[in-house]
Design a protein around this motif. Structure first.
Motif, PDB file in Angstrom:
ATOM      1  N   ALA A 234       0.826  -1.206   0.000  1.00 15.42           N
ATOM      2  CA  ALA A 234       0.000   0.000   0.000  1.00 15.42           C
ATOM      3  C   ALA A 234       0.863   1.259   0.000  1.00 15.42           C
ATOM      4  CB  ALA A 234      -0.927  -0.009   1.220  1.00 15.42           C
ATOM      5  N   LEU A 235       1.941   1.251   0.775  1.00 15.78           N
ATOM      6  CA  LEU A 235       2.847   2.402   0.802  1.00 15.78           C
ATOM      7  C   LEU A 235       3.509   2.612  -0.557  1.00 15.78           C
ATOM      8  CD1 LEU A 235       4.541   1.981   4.305  1.00 15.78           C
ATOM      9  CD2 LEU A 235       2.855   3.711   3.620  1.00 15.78           C
ATOM     10  N   LEU A 236       3.881   1.522  -1.198  1.00 16.26           N
ATOM     11  CA  LEU A 236       4.477   1.620  -2.533  1.00 16.26           C
ATOM     12  C   LEU A 236       3.476   2.199  -3.529  1.00 16.26           C
ATOM     13  CD1 LEU A 236       7.033   0.890  -4.163  1.00 16.26           C
ATOM     14  CD2 LEU A 236       5.979  -1.309  -4.660  1.00 16.26           C
ATOM     15  N   ALA A 237       2.228   1.768  -3.431  1.00  9.41           N
ATOM     16  CA  ALA A 237       1.184   2.293  -4.313  1.00  9.41           C
ATOM     17  C   ALA A 237       0.972   3.785  -4.072  1.00  9.41           C
ATOM     18  CB  ALA A 237      -0.120   1.525  -4.099  1.00  9.41           C
ATOM     19  N   ALA A 238       0.947   4.186  -2.796  1.00 14.11           N
ATOM     20  CA  ALA A 238       0.782   5.612  -2.479  1.00 14.11           C
ATOM     21  C   ALA A 238       1.952   6.435  -2.998  1.00 14.11           C
ATOM     22  CB  ALA A 238       0.623   5.784  -0.968  1.00 14.11           C
ATOM     23  N   ALA A 239       3.155   5.894  -2.875  1.00 13.68           N
ATOM     24  CA  ALA A 239       4.342   6.606  -3.376  1.00 13.68           C
ATOM     25  C   ALA A 239       4.269   6.780  -4.892  1.00 13.68           C
ATOM     26  CB  ALA A 239       5.601   5.840  -2.993  1.00 13.68           C
ATOM     27  N   ALA A 240       3.776   5.764  -5.595  1.00 14.69           N
ATOM     28  CA  ALA A 240       3.639   5.865  -7.055  1.00 14.69           C
ATOM     29  C   ALA A 240       2.635   6.943  -7.429  1.00 14.69           C
ATOM     30  CB  ALA A 240       3.217   4.514  -7.626  1.00 14.69           C
ATOM     31  N   VAL A 241       1.535   7.034  -6.678  1.00 15.15           N
ATOM     32  CA  VAL A 241       0.539   8.069  -6.943  1.00 15.15           C
ATOM     33  C   VAL A 241       1.120   9.455  -6.686  1.00 15.15           C
ATOM     34  CG1 VAL A 241      -1.667   9.025  -6.140  1.00 15.15           C
ATOM     35  CG2 VAL A 241      -1.444   6.572  -6.564  1.00 15.15           C
ATOM     36  N   CYS A 242       1.854   9.605  -5.608  1.00  7.15           N
ATOM     37  CA  CYS A 242       2.493  10.901  -5.320  1.00  7.15           C
ATOM     38  C   CYS A 242       3.471  11.279  -6.427  1.00  7.15           C
ATOM     39  CB  CYS A 242       3.211  10.846  -3.973  1.00  7.15           C
ATOM     40  SG  CYS A 242       2.116  10.750  -2.543  1.00  7.15           S
ATOM     41  N   TYR A 243       4.234  10.311  -6.901  1.00  4.91           N
ATOM     42  CA  TYR A 243       5.203  10.570  -7.967  1.00  4.91           C
ATOM     43  C   TYR A 243       4.492  10.977  -9.263  1.00  4.91           C
ATOM     44  CZ  TYR A 243       8.823   9.702 -11.465  1.00  4.91           C
ATOM     45  OH  TYR A 243       9.702   9.834 -12.511  1.00  4.91           O
ATOM     46  N   ALA A 244       3.395  10.279  -9.596  1.00  6.04           N
ATOM     47  CA  ALA A 244       2.692  10.557 -10.850  1.00  6.04           C
ATOM     48  C   ALA A 244       1.921  11.869 -10.798  1.00  6.04           C
ATOM     49  CB  ALA A 244       1.740   9.408 -11.182  1.00  6.04           C
ATOM     50  N   TRP A 245       1.296  12.160  -9.677  1.00  7.17           N
ATOM     51  CA  TRP A 245       0.397  13.313  -9.585  1.00  7.17           C
ATOM     52  C   TRP A 245       1.054  14.540  -8.975  1.00  7.17           C
ATOM     53  CZ3 TRP A 245      -4.921  13.439 -11.009  1.00  7.17           C
ATOM     54  CH2 TRP A 245      -5.382  12.250 -11.573  1.00  7.17           C
ATOM     55  N   GLY A 246       2.232  14.387  -8.420  1.00  5.58           N
ATOM     56  CA  GLY A 246       2.879  15.513  -7.755  1.00  5.58           C
ATOM     57  C   GLY A 246       3.566  16.488  -8.700  1.00  5.58           C
ATOM     58  N   ARG A 247       3.902  16.037  -9.912  1.00  5.04           N
ATOM     59  CA  ARG A 247       4.532  16.892 -10.917  1.00  5.04           C
ATOM     60  C   ARG A 247       3.816  16.714 -12.246  1.00  5.04           C
ATOM     61  NH1 ARG A 247      10.482  15.022 -11.274  1.00  5.04           N
ATOM     62  NH2 ARG A 247      10.345  16.407 -13.101  1.00  5.04           N
ATOM     63  N   GLU A 248       4.081  17.651 -13.161  1.00  8.33           N
ATOM     64  CA  GLU A 248       3.416  17.621 -14.460  1.00  8.33           C
ATOM     65  C   GLU A 248       3.776  16.354 -15.225  1.00  8.33           C
ATOM     66  OE1 GLU A 248       0.727  18.833 -17.089  1.00  8.33           O
ATOM     67  OE2 GLU A 248       1.225  19.905 -15.234  1.00  8.33           O
ATOM     68  N   SER A 249       2.768  15.707 -15.779  1.00  9.57           N
ATOM     69  CA  SER A 249       2.965  14.543 -16.640  1.00  9.57           C
ATOM     70  C   SER A 249       1.678  14.288 -17.393  1.00  9.57           C
ATOM     71  CB  SER A 249       3.369  13.301 -15.831  1.00  9.57           C
ATOM     72  OG  SER A 249       2.374  12.954 -14.897  1.00  9.57           O
ATOM     73  N   SER A 250       1.708  13.327 -18.304  1.00  8.86           N
ATOM     74  CA  SER A 250       0.535  12.995 -19.109  1.00  8.86           C
ATOM     75  C   SER A 250      -0.633  12.599 -18.208  1.00  8.86           C
ATOM     76  CB  SER A 250       0.884  11.845 -20.057  1.00  8.86           C
ATOM     77  OG  SER A 250      -0.277  11.213 -20.532  1.00  8.86           O
ATOM     78  N   HIS A 251      -1.797  13.162 -18.484  1.00  6.79           N
ATOM     79  CA  HIS A 251      -2.978  12.821 -17.681  1.00  6.79           C
ATOM     80  C   HIS A 251      -3.335  11.353 -17.834  1.00  6.79           C
ATOM     81  CE1 HIS A 251      -6.726  13.276 -15.529  1.00  6.79           C
ATOM     82  NE2 HIS A 251      -7.384  12.736 -16.554  1.00  6.79           N
ATOM     83  N   ALA A 252      -3.149  10.801 -19.036  1.00  9.23           N
ATOM     84  CA  ALA A 252      -3.464   9.389 -19.250  1.00  9.23           C
ATOM     85  C   ALA A 252      -2.590   8.503 -18.365  1.00  9.23           C
ATOM     86  CB  ALA A 252      -3.269   9.028 -20.722  1.00  9.23           C
ATOM     87  N   LEU A 253      -1.302   8.826 -18.264  1.00  6.54           N
ATOM     88  CA  LEU A 253      -0.414   8.039 -17.403  1.00  6.54           C
ATOM     89  C   LEU A 253      -0.771   8.226 -15.928  1.00  6.54           C
ATOM     90  CD1 LEU A 253       3.095   8.450 -19.068  1.00  6.54           C
ATOM     91  CD2 LEU A 253       1.570   6.470 -19.128  1.00  6.54           C
ATOM     92  N   ARG A 254      -1.103   9.442 -15.553  1.00  3.69           N
ATOM     93  CA  ARG A 254      -1.538   9.686 -14.175  1.00  3.69           C
ATOM     94  C   ARG A 254      -2.772   8.845 -13.838  1.00  3.69           C
ATOM     95  NH1 ARG A 254      -1.746  16.160 -12.940  1.00  3.69           N
ATOM     96  NH2 ARG A 254       0.385  16.422 -12.156  1.00  3.69           N
ATOM     97  N   ALA A 255      -3.757   8.886 -14.741  1.00  6.29           N
ATOM     98  CA  ALA A 255      -4.999   8.154 -14.501  1.00  6.29           C
ATOM     99  C   ALA A 255      -4.740   6.653 -14.401  1.00  6.29           C
ATOM    100  CB  ALA A 255      -6.000   8.457 -15.615  1.00  6.29           C
ATOM    101  N   ALA A 256      -3.946   6.127 -15.324  1.00  4.38           N
ATOM    102  CA  ALA A 256      -3.645   4.693 -15.290  1.00  4.38           C
ATOM    103  C   ALA A 256      -2.919   4.320 -14.000  1.00  4.38           C
ATOM    104  CB  ALA A 256      -2.794   4.319 -16.500  1.00  4.38           C
ATOM    105  N   THR A 257      -2.001   5.172 -13.558  1.00  2.00           N
ATOM    106  CA  THR A 257      -1.260   4.907 -12.317  1.00  2.00           C
ATOM    107  C   THR A 257      -2.191   4.874 -11.122  1.00  2.00           C
ATOM    108  OG1 THR A 257       0.725   5.948 -13.219  1.00  2.00           O
ATOM    109  CG2 THR A 257       0.610   5.710 -10.832  1.00  2.00           C
ATOM    110  N   LEU A 258      -3.125   5.822 -11.048  1.00  2.00           N
ATOM    111  CA  LEU A 258      -4.057   5.867  -9.920  1.00  2.00           C
ATOM    112  C   LEU A 258      -4.958   4.639  -9.909  1.00  2.00           C
ATOM    113  CD1 LEU A 258      -5.340   7.283  -7.526  1.00  2.00           C
ATOM    114  CD2 LEU A 258      -6.719   8.639  -9.131  1.00  2.00           C
TER     115      LEU A 258
END
Length: 424
Positions: free
Chosen positions: A304-328
Motif C-alpha cells: 500500500a505504501l508503494l502504491a501511495a508513493a507511485a501516486v504521489c510521484y505521478a500526480w505531484g509533478r506535471e505529466s501525461s494525464h493518461a499516465l496519471r490516470a492509469a497509475t491511480l
C-alpha cells in the motif's frame, strides 16, 4: 518511435530522446486490427459456451451456485431498507430469509452472502427494491455494463477499441457473478475523464465511489498532489452528503452495523475462510504461502505504501494525464487486503488509459503483449490460481505499476530536451 511524436521539433543532427517501439519499424506488430476484432469474439464465444454448460449443470445437478448470485445481497438489502428495516440488512440471518425468498435454490447452496457495504451504498441501491429480483438484476448489471463500455469509449474513442471493451473478460465475469465491479470501474473512469474539464462532476463521481471505501483511498491523495481543489471539495461533500442522508433515512445504527460486519469480513480473511484464490492481494499471496497473519499484513502494508508513493510521484509533478490516470487506477488495486477478482474490472479502465497515451506517444517493446495479459487477467483467480493455489495477481498489478512509473520517468526526462529543441 511514434512518427508524429516530435513533429513540432526541427531536424537536428544529434539524436532525440525517444520512447522505444515494439519491434522493428519495418515489421508491423502482430496485434493488428484483425486480431483486435477476432480475439474478443473468440472470448465471447467461449463465454457463451461456458454459460450454456453452466445452466445445463444447474438444471441437472444439485449444490451448484446460480449465476449472478452475488446480486442477491444487493437486492435483498434494498428490500429491507425500503421496508424500514435497513439495520437488519447487516444481519446475516435476517438477510438470508429475503435472499432465499427471491431465489429458493440458494437454500441448497452451502454459504452465506452478507451485506458488507456502508450506509451510503444502501442509499444508492434502494430503487432496486421497486423492481422484481430478476428485472432488478438486469437493470443493475446491464446498466453498469453499458456505463462501463461508454466510459471506455470516452477514454479511448478509437473504433478498434469497441470489441475489446464489449467483450472484456473482466466485464463478462462481473455480469456472471452479479457484482458491482463494472459500476465502480465506470465511476473511477468517468471521474478521471472529467477531472480536467469538469472537476466538480469528477469529484461527485469519486464521492459516489466511496460506496466501496477500500478502492477510493488513494483518490484524495492524487487530488491533493495535483492541487485539484474543486474536485477534492466535490468529492468530500458528495461522500459526506450521501452518508449523512443515509443515516437520516436509515438511522445511525446502520453505521455501527456496517463497522461490525467489517470486523466479520476481516476475521474471515485472517482465518482463511474467505476464498483467497479469488483475492488478488499481497495479503492473500502471503497467506497462501503459509505466512503468519502479521507478516501477511506487513507485506500488504508495504504494498500500500508503494502504491501511495507511485501516486504521489505521478500526480505531484506535471505529466501525461493518461499516465496519471492509469497509475491511480492500478495503485488503487494494491492498497486493501480485501479485494476480489471482480474488482479487476478496473483493469479495463487501466488498459484504456495506457493505450490512449501509447497511441499518441508510441509503444515500448512488450507493452502491447503485457496489455493482452492484463485483458485476460480477471479470469485468473477462477481458472488458474484456484488450481495452485499461488496468488500471482498482485504481482501482475505491481509489474504494471512499475511500467507506468517508468514511462512517466521517461516522459519527464524527455520534456526538457524537447522544449530546448522547440525554443531553438
Amino acid at each position: 518511435m511514434n512518427p508524429h511524436a516530435f513533429r513540432h521539433a526541427p531536424s537536428k543532427s544529434r539524436p532525440l530522446p525517444a520512447l522505444q517501439v515494439a519491434g522493428p519499424r519495418r515489421r508491423p506488430h502482430w496485434l493488428n486490427a484483425n486480431r483486435l476484432r477476432l480475439y474478443p469474439l473468440v472470448v465471447f464465444a467461449c463465454f457463451a459456451l461456458f454459460v450454456a454448460i453452466y445452466l445445463f449443470r444447474l438444471n441437472t445437478q444439485s449444490g451448484i451456485s446460480p449465476l449472478m448470485v452475488d446480486f442477491l445481497p444487493f437486492w435483498s438489502a434494498a428490500v429491507m431498507a425500503l421496508q424500514g428495516h435497513a439495520v437488519d440488512a447487516y444481519n446475516v440471518h435476517a438477510l438470508s430469509l429475503i435472499e432465499i425468498g427471491a431465489m429458493p435454490h440458494f437454500a441448497t447452496v452451502d454459504g452465506i452472502l452478507p451485506w458488507l457495504y456502508p450506509p451510503n451504498a444502501l442509499l444508492m441501491i434502494v430503487p432496486l427494491a421497486l423492481l422484481p429480483y430478476k428485472l432488478a438484476a438486469v437493470v443493475w448489471l446491464g446498466g453498469a455494463y453499458l456505463l462501463f463500455v461508454k466510459t471506455i469509449r470516452a477514454i479511448l474513442p478509437d473504433r478498434q477499441a469497441l470489441l475489446p471493451a464489449l467483450f472484456f473478460p473482466g466485464a463478462l465475469f462481473v455480469i456472471t457473478v452479479g457484482q458491482n465491479g463494472l459500476l465502480t470501474a465506470a465511476l473511477a473512469g468517468c471521474g478521471l475523464v472529467w477531472l480536467r474539464r469538469r472537476p466538480v462532476a469528477a469529484g461527485i463521481c469519486f464521492g459516489l465511489l466511496c460506496m466501496k471505501p477500500q478502492l477510493v483511498v488513494l483518490f484524495p491523495l492524487a487530488l491533493l498532489c495535483s492541487r485539484s481543489w474543486r474536485a477534492l471539495a466535490a468529492m468530500v461533500l458528495t461522500a459526506g452528503a450521501t452518508l449523512g442522508f443515509a443515516l437520516l433515512a436509515f438511522g445511525t445504527g446502520t453505521l455501527g452495523a456496517f463497522l461490525h460486519n467489517t470486523g466479520i469480513a476481516t476475521y474471515s480473511i485472517e482465518s482463511a475462510h474467505a476464498t483467497l484464490a479469488r483475492m488478488p492481494t499481497l495479503f492473500a499471496l502471503a497467506t497462501l504461502l503459509h505466512a503468519p497473519a502479521l507478516l501477511a499484513y506487513a507485506a500488504q502494508g508495504a504494498c500500500a505504501l508503494l502504491a501511495a508513493a507511485a501516486v504521489c510521484y505521478a500526480w505531484g509533478r506535471e505529466s501525461s494525464h493518461a499516465l496519471r490516470a492509469a497509475t491511480l487506477v492500478c495503485a488503487s488495486l494494491l492498497v486493501s487486503p480485501y479485494l476480489y477478482d471482480y474488482d479487476l474490472a478496473w483493469y479495463g479502465v487501466l488498459i484504456a488509459w495506457y493505450c490512449r497515451h501509447a497511441l499518441a506517444e508510441g509503444w515500448r517493446r512488450g507493452e502491447r503483449e503485457w496489455l493482452v495479459v492484463l485483458w485476460m487477467a480477471p479470469l485468473a483467480g477462477m481458472l488458474i490460481v484456484a488450481m495452485g493455489p499461488f496468488q500471482f495477481m498482485p504481482l501482475i498489478s505491481l509489474i504494471t505499476l512499475a511500467m507506468l512509473v517508468g514511462r512517466i520517468a521517461v516522459e519527464r526526462r524527455a520534456a526538457p530536451v524537447l522544449q530546448a529543441y522547440v525554443d531553438e
